[in-house]
Design an enzyme around this catalytic site. Structure first.
Site, PDB file in Angstrom:
ATOM      1  N   VAL A 154     -31.923  -0.165 -51.631  1.00 56.13           N
ATOM      2  CA  VAL A 154     -31.853   1.111 -50.906  1.00 56.13           C
ATOM      3  C   VAL A 154     -30.520   1.838 -51.345  1.00 56.13           C
ATOM      4  O   VAL A 154     -30.587   3.050 -51.597  1.00 56.13           O
ATOM      5  CB  VAL A 154     -31.899   0.832 -49.584  1.00 56.13           C
ATOM      6  CG1 VAL A 154     -31.779   1.996 -48.572  1.00 56.13           C
ATOM      7  CG2 VAL A 154     -33.282   0.226 -49.092  1.00 56.13           C
TER       8      VAL A 154
ATOM      9  N   VAL B 282     -36.898   2.439 -39.369  1.00 50.90           N
ATOM     10  CA  VAL B 282     -38.143   2.585 -39.106  1.00 50.90           C
ATOM     11  C   VAL B 282     -39.070   3.201 -39.737  1.00 50.90           C
ATOM     12  O   VAL B 282     -38.707   4.299 -39.907  1.00 50.90           O
ATOM     13  CB  VAL B 282     -38.208   2.712 -37.618  1.00 50.90           C
ATOM     14  CG1 VAL B 282     -39.805   2.457 -37.103  1.00 50.90           C
ATOM     15  CG2 VAL B 282     -37.554   1.573 -36.699  1.00 50.90           C
TER      16      VAL B 282
ATOM     17  N   LYS C 260     -38.494  -3.493 -35.985  1.00 49.21           N
ATOM     18  CA  LYS C 260     -38.837  -2.033 -35.809  1.00 49.21           C
ATOM     19  C   LYS C 260     -39.298  -1.648 -34.352  1.00 49.21           C
ATOM     20  O   LYS C 260     -39.033  -0.563 -33.817  1.00 49.21           O
ATOM     21  CB  LYS C 260     -39.640  -1.740 -36.811  1.00 49.21           C
ATOM     22  CG  LYS C 260     -39.033  -1.834 -38.485  1.00 49.21           C
ATOM     23  CD  LYS C 260     -39.814  -1.710 -39.528  1.00 49.21           C
ATOM     24  CE  LYS C 260     -39.249  -1.922 -40.900  1.00 49.21           C
ATOM     25  NZ  LYS C 260     -40.267  -1.870 -42.019  1.00 49.21           N
TER      26      LYS C 260
ATOM     27  N   ILE D  75     -40.750   7.944 -43.300  1.00 49.78           N
ATOM     28  CA  ILE D  75     -41.449   8.846 -42.145  1.00 49.78           C
ATOM     29  C   ILE D  75     -40.451   9.131 -41.026  1.00 49.78           C
ATOM     30  O   ILE D  75     -39.400   8.369 -40.713  1.00 49.78           O
ATOM     31  CB  ILE D  75     -42.521   7.947 -41.542  1.00 49.78           C
ATOM     32  CG1 ILE D  75     -43.459   7.357 -42.358  1.00 49.78           C
ATOM     33  CG2 ILE D  75     -43.159   8.517 -40.152  1.00 49.78           C
ATOM     34  CD1 ILE D  75     -44.503   6.270 -41.605  1.00 49.78           C
TER      35      ILE D  75
HETATM   36  N1  HSE Z   1     -39.751  -4.811 -45.940  1.00 57.45           N
HETATM   37  C1  HSE Z   1     -39.863  -3.836 -45.312  1.00 57.45           C
HETATM   38  C2  HSE Z   1     -41.101  -3.411 -45.432  1.00 57.45           C
HETATM   39  C3  HSE Z   1     -38.903  -2.739 -45.791  1.00 57.45           C
HETATM   40  O1  HSE Z   1     -41.918  -3.824 -46.205  1.00 57.45           O
HETATM   41  O2  HSE Z   1     -41.670  -2.371 -44.546  1.00 57.45           O
HETATM   42  C4  HSE Z   1     -38.749  -1.389 -45.202  1.00 57.45           C
HETATM   43  O3  HSE Z   1     -38.310  -1.558 -44.146  1.00 57.45           O
END
Ligand code: HSE
Length: 411
Positions: free
Chosen positions: A12, A127, A200, A131
């Protein structure tokens, strides 16, 4: 000129730097100021990087530089990200994070600290990857009483399930591919066992219902027990099995967050959300239902969300925009997950020949029989609590049948 720092140069963090330089002119116009990445913090060395002169190894170099207006925290994990974020916020430097583990564990503390120091703690990227869901929930949809938020919040598991089902790919091969594509967590058990989706839904629950929901108060079940036979039977019946994270507000005033595989009927758009895509369905008393959809993981999609927050930090320097929620000392406002109510799919190994009679005698009224291979009985109950579903399982097993699968249907 607004200079910012990037903490962590993994998937990221490197995406944030890449996307910033790719779109620098447009980003600056939107921020209303010139911008640049001044520092990148990482314990590793990157001697061949075009940005090698920006690398630093201590947070103090960043927080003690008065030119730094904002920080993008892309480190992952609670520590040292928590300590570093605190140091920034205490200096009035806004932090934008993709770190769901940290927000789910300590979001209340960091949000309060940001408010106290007149800056922002933003977490749009924590999250749903690309999106936009955090801002819509606490801004655009703020006029609603939100009944529930449900969806696919983990890209890796959705990618694995799609590859296994549509391409017959083996679990391990699909997981390896998800890792290569930068979707999976450092420890992919967090994806597979549902912990990432749990973090999340904790963030969403805290944001929507105003009190910090900790991961250990959320029932979490991953995809490792999903069987291909059920996927096929359910597909023929008219639905997909997806890893669903959901929170609902109950009539008793409590909330019920949980993460588990669920059957999503084909008339629900979420059933068609495949690959690394995520979808979040929000139900509220003003909007009825609104669906958010997009790439839930990956380098540039996640970087896009982080940079959106960094731009907001720069644009609104010294204005507190980020939402906060209450810290809590007990989780009595979280309902026991066994009280979750839904129709439940059963697959049972049995040598009973008159299955219609068997279901009529053993199961609640109005069970729907589902086409199943010989020697198996599949049916879907009317809405029952998961406790009632467990009692039914015991009853069937004491009559000599073996319950192989029990999966709630998403309502
Ligand atoms: N490992 C997480 C996923 C990365 O696959 O959604 C994104 O938050």
């Amino acid at each position: 000129m607004s200079k910012f720092a990037v903490l962590g140069y993994g998937v990221v963090g490197s995406g944030v730097v890449e996307l910033f330089y790719k779109n620098k002119e447009k980003i600056q116009k939107r921020a209303g100021d010139e911008m640049d990445v001044k520092y990148i913090l990482d314990i590793r060395d990157f001697p061949d990087s075009p940005y090698k002169d920006k690398f630093v190894k201590t947070i103090d170099e960043i927080v003690n530089d008065p030119e730094i207006k904002a920080v993008a925290e892309c480190m992952g994990g609670v520590e040292p990200a928590f300590t570093f974020s605190k140091k920034c916020l205490e200096k009035g430097i806004s932090v934008s994070t993709s770190n769901k583990e940290l927000v789910a564990a300590k979001g209340d503390i960091l949000l309060a600290l940001a408010k106290e120091h007149n800056c922002n703690y933003f977490f749009e990227a924590s999250v749903g990857g690309a999106i936009p869901i955090i801002r819509p929930l606490h801004k655009c949809l703020a006029a609603n009483d939100i009944d529930s938020v449900a969806g696919i919040l983990n890209g890796t598991t959705n990618f694995i399930l799609t590859k296994m089902i549509n391409e017959g790919m083996k679990f391990d091969t699909a997981l390896k591919l998800a890792q290569e594509l930068g979707y999976a967590e450092k420890d992919p058990t967090a994806d597979v066992e549902g912990h990432d989706a749990c973090r999340k839904i904790c963030i969403i629950s805290s944001l929507v219902y105003g009190r910090h929901v900790y991961p250990d108060s959320v029932h979490t079940q991953g995809i490792s027990d999903i069987k291909l036979e059920d996927v096929q039977i359910v597909n023929k019946w008219g639905g997909s099995i997806k890893l669903i994270a959901k929170v609902s507000e109950l009539e008793n005033g409590k909330i019920l967050p949980l993460v588990m595989p669920m059957i999503v009927p084909f008339d629900n758009l979420i059933s068609r959300v495949d690959d690394v895509f995520n979808a979040v369905l929000v139900s509220g008393n003003g909007i009825d239902k609104t669906l958010f959809y997009g790439r839930g993981a990956g380098k540039l999609p996640t970087a896009s969300a982080v940079l959106g927050d960094v731009i907001d930090s720069v644009k609104h320097d010294r204005t507190v925009f980020s939402q906060s929620w209450e810290s809590v000392s007990d989780n009595s406002f979280v309902e026991d997950w066994h009280n979750y109510k839904a129709p439940v799919y059963f697959r049972v190994d049995t040598d009973v020949t008159d299955t219609v009679k068997f279901v009529k005698e053993m199961c609640p009224e109005n069970c729907e029989l589902v086409d199943a291979p010989n020697g198996q009985l599949c049916f879907i109950t009317p809405v029952v609590s998961l406790t009632e579903a467990d009692s039914l399982k015991e009853k069937l097993e004491s009559a000599g049948a073996k319950v192989v699968s029990l999966i709630p249907v998403l309502k």
